[in-house]
Design a protein around this motif. Sequence first.
Motif, PDB file in Angstrom:
ATOM      1  N   GLY A   3      -4.263 -16.237  -6.359  1.00 35.63           N
ATOM      2  CA  GLY A   3      -4.544 -16.128  -7.865  1.00 35.63           C
ATOM      3  C   GLY A   3      -4.154 -14.649  -7.948  1.00 35.63           C
ATOM      4  N   PHE A   4      -4.672 -14.403  -9.293  1.00 35.71           N
ATOM      5  CA  PHE A   4      -3.898 -13.033  -9.665  1.00 35.71           C
ATOM      6  C   PHE A   4      -4.826 -12.123  -9.145  1.00 35.71           C
ATOM      7  N   ARG A   5      -4.189 -11.136  -8.483  1.00 39.69           N
ATOM      8  CA  ARG A   5      -5.042  -9.794  -7.965  1.00 39.69           C
ATOM      9  C   ARG A   5      -6.055 -10.275  -6.749  1.00 39.69           C
ATOM     10  N   SER A   6      -5.558 -11.571  -6.093  1.00 39.43           N
ATOM     11  CA  SER A   6      -6.346 -11.880  -5.082  1.00 39.43           C
ATOM     12  C   SER A   6      -5.925 -10.823  -3.974  1.00 39.43           C
ATOM     13  N   ALA A   7      -6.881 -10.241  -3.204  1.00 42.57           N
ATOM     14  CA  ALA A   7      -6.633  -9.580  -1.996  1.00 42.57           C
ATOM     15  C   ALA A   7      -7.400  -9.963  -0.861  1.00 42.57           C
ATOM     16  N   LYS A   8      -6.678  -9.929   0.348  1.00 42.10           N
ATOM     17  CA  LYS A   8      -7.425 -10.493   1.696  1.00 42.10           C
ATOM     18  C   LYS A   8      -8.190  -9.010   2.078  1.00 42.10           C
ATOM     19  N   PHE A   9      -9.314  -9.223   2.466  1.00 43.85           N
ATOM     20  CA  PHE A   9     -10.270  -8.028   3.063  1.00 43.85           C
ATOM     21  C   PHE A   9      -9.435  -7.897   4.356  1.00 43.85           C
ATOM     22  N   ASP A  10      -9.227  -6.382   4.293  1.00 44.33           N
ATOM     23  CA  ASP A  10      -8.582  -5.790   5.479  1.00 44.33           C
ATOM     24  C   ASP A  10      -9.146  -4.784   6.135  1.00 44.33           C
ATOM     25  N   PRO A  11     -10.119  -4.766   7.020  1.00 46.58           N
ATOM     26  CA  PRO A  11     -10.987  -3.542   7.431  1.00 46.58           C
ATOM     27  C   PRO A  11     -10.201  -2.584   8.252  1.00 46.58           C
ATOM     28  N   LEU A  12      -9.189  -3.299   8.823  1.00 43.34           N
ATOM     29  CA  LEU A  12      -8.435  -2.167   9.513  1.00 43.34           C
ATOM     30  C   LEU A  12      -7.489  -1.181   8.796  1.00 43.34           C
ATOM     31  N   LEU A  13      -7.174  -1.617   7.496  1.00 40.70           N
ATOM     32  CA  LEU A  13      -6.431  -0.930   6.387  1.00 40.70           C
ATOM     33  C   LEU A  13      -7.354   0.008   5.839  1.00 40.70           C
ATOM     34  N   ILE A  14      -8.545  -0.446   5.631  1.00 38.96           N
ATOM     35  CA  ILE A  14      -9.648   0.543   4.992  1.00 38.96           C
ATOM     36  C   ILE A  14      -9.832   1.494   6.083  1.00 38.96           C
ATOM     37  N   PHE A  15     -10.060   1.235   7.085  1.00 38.59           N
ATOM     38  CA  PHE A  15     -10.383   2.316   8.336  1.00 38.59           C
ATOM     39  C   PHE A  15      -9.354   3.235   8.304  1.00 38.59           C
ATOM     40  N   PHE A  16      -8.140   2.781   8.245  1.00 37.71           N
ATOM     41  CA  PHE A  16      -6.952   3.761   8.485  1.00 37.71           C
ATOM     42  C   PHE A  16      -6.714   4.781   7.019  1.00 37.71           C
ATOM     43  N   GLN A  17      -7.092   4.059   6.001  1.00 33.93           N
ATOM     44  CA  GLN A  17      -7.000   5.090   4.758  1.00 33.93           C
ATOM     45  C   GLN A  17      -8.070   5.971   4.767  1.00 33.93           C
ATOM     46  N   ILE A  18      -9.313   5.627   5.236  1.00 40.25           N
ATOM     47  CA  ILE A  18     -10.344   6.720   5.344  1.00 40.25           C
ATOM     48  C   ILE A  18      -9.938   7.693   6.188  1.00 40.25           C
ATOM     49  N   ILE A  19      -9.297   7.325   7.516  1.00 42.20           N
ATOM     50  CA  ILE A  19      -8.858   8.180   8.338  1.00 42.20           C
ATOM     51  C   ILE A  19      -8.077   9.362   7.563  1.00 42.20           C
ATOM     52  N   ALA A  20      -6.878   8.612   7.218  1.00 43.26           N
ATOM     53  CA  ALA A  20      -5.923   9.473   6.326  1.00 43.26           C
ATOM     54  C   ALA A  20      -6.425  10.481   5.195  1.00 43.26           C
ATOM     55  N   LEU A  21      -7.386   9.733   4.610  1.00 44.10           N
ATOM     56  CA  LEU A  21      -7.828  10.600   3.495  1.00 44.10           C
ATOM     57  C   LEU A  21      -8.787  11.655   4.225  1.00 44.10           C
ATOM     58  N   GLN A  22      -9.505  11.255   5.044  1.00 44.67           N
ATOM     59  CA  GLN A  22     -10.311  12.508   5.742  1.00 44.67           C
ATOM     60  C   GLN A  22      -9.523  13.633   6.265  1.00 44.67           C
ATOM     61  N   SER A  23      -8.434  13.220   6.981  1.00 48.52           N
ATOM     62  CA  SER A  23      -7.414  14.038   7.358  1.00 48.52           C
ATOM     63  C   SER A  23      -6.831  14.991   6.408  1.00 48.52           C
TER      64      SER A  23
END
Length: 155
Positions: A3-23
């Motif tokens: 459907g519209f704006r359906s997003a699959k939960f991806d914990p690995l992506l979130i983890f790497f986003q946090i690591i990148a943002l922290q860096s």
Amino acid sequence: MTGFRSAKFDPLLIFFQIIALQSVFYASQSLLTALYSYFPDAYPESIGSILSVQIRKDIVIIELLGILLTSFSTIFLIVRTKSILDSMITLHFIHFIIVLFYNSSFPTQFSWWVLQVCSTALGTLTGEWLCMREETKEIKLRLPLASKKESNEVL
């Protein structure tokens, strides 16, 4: 679920986003600290001053400028406006944990907590504003039929 704006939960992506943002957060603060050390009459700074709970005017400026630089990176790292608040709170929570271990004590200075709240608010508002601007940009479509009509009309 589709459907519209359906997003699959991806914990690995979130983890790497946090690591990148922290860096980006620590890299920007380190860069600003290094640049500040070249000013005349500057207090001798070290990387430890980023993790210190002692608040001085220069540390406040460095942290707030650092979070501004970090919020500019959210356009590329986080992308979605509704994820910015979560990311900034997570970034500052991890920063709190690192400061806790670095100093081996709980930060009790009220000014340190105020700085963290202001930094979180500034990063969130700036990041959301930038991502919202990026999300609402006009999508430019190039229509091949329209360009052929225009070229025929010129002849």
